[in-house]
Design a protein around this motif. Sequence first.
Motif, PDB file in Angstrom:
ATOM      1  N   LYS A 234      12.564 -38.053 -33.682  1.00  0.00           N
ATOM      2  CA  LYS A 234      12.679 -38.033 -35.135  1.00  0.00           C
ATOM      3  C   LYS A 234      11.938 -39.247 -35.674  1.00  0.00           C
ATOM      4  O   LYS A 234      12.464 -40.352 -35.683  1.00  0.00           O
ATOM      5  CB  LYS A 234      14.170 -38.077 -35.489  1.00  0.00           C
ATOM      6  CG  LYS A 234      14.533 -37.675 -36.889  1.00  0.00           C
ATOM      7  CD  LYS A 234      14.210 -36.241 -37.112  1.00  0.00           C
ATOM      8  CE  LYS A 234      14.839 -35.574 -38.290  1.00  0.00           C
ATOM      9  NZ  LYS A 234      16.137 -36.019 -38.707  1.00  0.00           N
ATOM     10  N   GLU A 235      10.708 -39.022 -36.080  1.00  0.00           N
ATOM     11  CA  GLU A 235       9.837 -40.139 -36.438  1.00  0.00           C
ATOM     12  C   GLU A 235       9.069 -39.767 -37.706  1.00  0.00           C
ATOM     13  O   GLU A 235       9.044 -38.591 -38.099  1.00  0.00           O
ATOM     14  CB  GLU A 235       8.904 -40.377 -35.240  1.00  0.00           C
ATOM     15  CG  GLU A 235       8.052 -41.612 -35.197  1.00  0.00           C
ATOM     16  CD  GLU A 235       8.671 -42.886 -35.753  1.00  0.00           C
ATOM     17  OE1 GLU A 235       8.605 -43.059 -36.974  1.00  0.00           O
ATOM     18  OE2 GLU A 235       9.178 -43.721 -34.984  1.00  0.00           O
ATOM     19  N   PHE A 236       8.495 -40.749 -38.334  1.00  0.00           N
ATOM     20  CA  PHE A 236       7.629 -40.493 -39.493  1.00  0.00           C
ATOM     21  C   PHE A 236       6.190 -40.540 -38.986  1.00  0.00           C
ATOM     22  O   PHE A 236       5.605 -41.611 -38.841  1.00  0.00           O
ATOM     23  CB  PHE A 236       7.888 -41.531 -40.583  1.00  0.00           C
ATOM     24  CG  PHE A 236       9.267 -41.410 -41.157  1.00  0.00           C
ATOM     25  CD1 PHE A 236       9.496 -40.630 -42.286  1.00  0.00           C
ATOM     26  CD2 PHE A 236      10.353 -42.018 -40.535  1.00  0.00           C
ATOM     27  CE1 PHE A 236      10.788 -40.480 -42.793  1.00  0.00           C
ATOM     28  CE2 PHE A 236      11.642 -41.880 -41.031  1.00  0.00           C
ATOM     29  CZ  PHE A 236      11.852 -41.111 -42.166  1.00  0.00           C
ATOM     30  N   VAL A 237       5.672 -39.366 -38.655  1.00  0.00           N
ATOM     31  CA  VAL A 237       4.348 -39.333 -38.030  1.00  0.00           C
ATOM     32  C   VAL A 237       3.260 -39.429 -39.101  1.00  0.00           C
ATOM     33  O   VAL A 237       3.236 -38.638 -40.046  1.00  0.00           O
ATOM     34  CB  VAL A 237       4.183 -38.048 -37.187  1.00  0.00           C
ATOM     35  CG1 VAL A 237       2.757 -37.922 -36.670  1.00  0.00           C
ATOM     36  CG2 VAL A 237       5.169 -38.045 -36.028  1.00  0.00           C
ATOM     37  N   VAL A 238       2.404 -40.424 -38.919  1.00  0.00           N
ATOM     38  CA  VAL A 238       1.263 -40.574 -39.827  1.00  0.00           C
ATOM     39  C   VAL A 238      -0.047 -40.599 -39.046  1.00  0.00           C
ATOM     40  O   VAL A 238      -1.127 -40.622 -39.616  1.00  0.00           O
ATOM     41  CB  VAL A 238       1.370 -41.862 -40.682  1.00  0.00           C
ATOM     42  CG1 VAL A 238       2.495 -41.766 -41.685  1.00  0.00           C
ATOM     43  CG2 VAL A 238       1.547 -43.107 -39.813  1.00  0.00           C
ATOM     44  N   ASP A 239       0.058 -40.587 -37.715  1.00  0.00           N
ATOM     45  CA  ASP A 239      -1.119 -40.735 -36.870  1.00  0.00           C
ATOM     46  C   ASP A 239      -0.873 -39.974 -35.569  1.00  0.00           C
ATOM     47  O   ASP A 239       0.227 -40.063 -35.000  1.00  0.00           O
ATOM     48  CB  ASP A 239      -1.281 -42.247 -36.571  1.00  0.00           C
ATOM     49  CG  ASP A 239      -2.570 -42.565 -35.850  1.00  0.00           C
ATOM     50  OD1 ASP A 239      -2.867 -41.914 -34.825  1.00  0.00           O
ATOM     51  OD2 ASP A 239      -3.282 -43.475 -36.313  1.00  0.00           O
ATOM     52  N   ALA A 240      -1.891 -39.250 -35.094  1.00  0.00           N
ATOM     53  CA  ALA A 240      -1.716 -38.442 -33.886  1.00  0.00           C
ATOM     54  C   ALA A 240      -1.333 -39.290 -32.668  1.00  0.00           C
ATOM     55  O   ALA A 240      -0.705 -38.794 -31.731  1.00  0.00           O
ATOM     56  CB  ALA A 240      -2.989 -37.656 -33.601  1.00  0.00           C
ATOM     57  N   TRP A 241      -1.686 -40.554 -32.706  1.00  0.00           N
ATOM     58  CA  TRP A 241      -1.306 -41.455 -31.601  1.00  0.00           C
ATOM     59  C   TRP A 241       0.203 -41.404 -31.342  1.00  0.00           C
ATOM     60  O   TRP A 241       0.641 -41.424 -30.199  1.00  0.00           O
ATOM     61  CB  TRP A 241      -1.722 -42.893 -31.958  1.00  0.00           C
ATOM     62  CG  TRP A 241      -1.336 -43.917 -30.942  1.00  0.00           C
ATOM     63  CD1 TRP A 241      -2.068 -44.345 -29.866  1.00  0.00           C
ATOM     64  CD2 TRP A 241      -0.084 -44.639 -30.881  1.00  0.00           C
ATOM     65  NE1 TRP A 241      -1.363 -45.290 -29.158  1.00  0.00           N
ATOM     66  CE2 TRP A 241      -0.144 -45.493 -29.756  1.00  0.00           C
ATOM     67  CE3 TRP A 241       1.062 -44.654 -31.675  1.00  0.00           C
ATOM     68  CZ2 TRP A 241       0.902 -46.337 -29.404  1.00  0.00           C
ATOM     69  CZ3 TRP A 241       2.113 -45.493 -31.313  1.00  0.00           C
ATOM     70  CH2 TRP A 241       2.022 -46.326 -30.193  1.00  0.00           C
ATOM     71  N   GLN A 242       1.003 -41.286 -32.416  1.00  0.00           N
ATOM     72  CA  GLN A 242       2.468 -41.276 -32.273  1.00  0.00           C
ATOM     73  C   GLN A 242       2.955 -40.068 -31.460  1.00  0.00           C
ATOM     74  O   GLN A 242       3.998 -40.136 -30.818  1.00  0.00           O
ATOM     75  CB  GLN A 242       3.135 -41.249 -33.652  1.00  0.00           C
ATOM     76  CG  GLN A 242       2.909 -42.501 -34.473  1.00  0.00           C
ATOM     77  CD  GLN A 242       3.283 -42.270 -35.932  1.00  0.00           C
ATOM     78  OE1 GLN A 242       2.485 -41.743 -36.701  1.00  0.00           O
ATOM     79  NE2 GLN A 242       4.479 -42.648 -36.324  1.00  0.00           N
TER      80      GLN A 242
END
Length: 387
Positions: A234-242
């Motif tokens: 459960k994360e706030f994904v802003v970048d595909a790296w995550q």
Amino acid sequence: MAGLTSLRSTRVPFLTKPKPSPLHHRPNNFSMNPNPGAGNRFPVTSIKAQQAEASTVNKEDELKAKDWEVRMLQEEVAASQGIRIRRRPPTGPPVHYVGPFEFRIQNEGNTPRNILEEIVWNKDVEVSQMKQRKPLSSLKKSLENAPPTRDFVGALREANHRTGFPGLIAEVKKASPSRGILREDFDPVEIAKAYEKGGAACLSVLTDEKYFKGSFENLEAIRNAGVKCPLLCKEFVVDAWQIFYARVKGADAILLIAAVLPDLDIKYMTKICKMLGLTALVEVHDEREMDRVLAIEGVELIGINNRNLETFEVDISNTKKLLEGERGQLICQKDIIVVGESGLFTPDDIAYVQEAGVKAVLVGESIVKQSDPGKGISGLFGKDISL
Ligand SMILES: O=P(O)(O)OC[C@@H](O)[C@@H](O)c1c[nH]c2ccccc12
């Protein structure tokens, strides 16, 4: 986002002439001397060095300007899709900027407009620092020996068939910006095991530290403790790296928030998820986001958040509203599983969203607060669903 939508009408292309480069100011005899070295006041080497330096400075300025323009365009595309969250704090154009966006930044404060925007801006900085410590190449290496992921959607379907209730994604959640600390004596592994024993189909693990007091260590610890339920990062994904990082840390699924990510990002990121064997849970909150996501090929799991992440308002009738009529039919045709998310506390709440059409629910607060979170599950469903 009036500033962005009005951009097109206020754009005045190249009203100002590009500023001359420093090379335009050179003395006549500076570099045009066909006979270098003969009676030249400037040694040729120093002229070349100066030229080279000037052109590097120009290139850097040019790149900065291009970078800024790309960001402006990305924001314009996002705004055209109804996305109100800006990915980064607005900055004025780089010094000496000349170009179509020069009148763009007007009266725009660089304080976040709401909590979701604040989280996203922080995440952007956090991720760029983490990326430096662990570049994508090293994450890809770690993945070479990673065990396979577990079938997140399969587990939800199976639980739904077995119990007749929506499959439960039980959330390991210590705190939230809207509710503060939910549980003081917080042992993530113990809670995860209690959820599994209590009949959860899958678990959701908050990994954001600053706002939710979660961590990737929690995710990893739960994975390594022998818990079998598939895990949602459960994360706030802003970048595909995550996404790569989540996979390395043991996730089987990851959240993508449509209020934050434009269509192209969702398409690209769902493809990356597939490539890595992860399930993408694409979260929507209103009709427009639902329609955008339904138009994207390959989405198999959609979450309807009953909580507005900009205002924290919770209303479980949101799930019903978004599943009514043609949207519900399209979801059935596409065999998409819908997850009812947030604000579910009682058997009546579960019955209400099930009636609306969800095959799964995501629940945090009401079960994590119970002294035995496993028993909390029986309380939530009004029945022991572990059998
Ligand atoms: O604690 P609740 O009200 O049961 O909600 C759980 C979950 O839906 C919520 O934590 C959530 C849903 N979408 C999110 C996105 C980011 C952070 C948190 C969330």
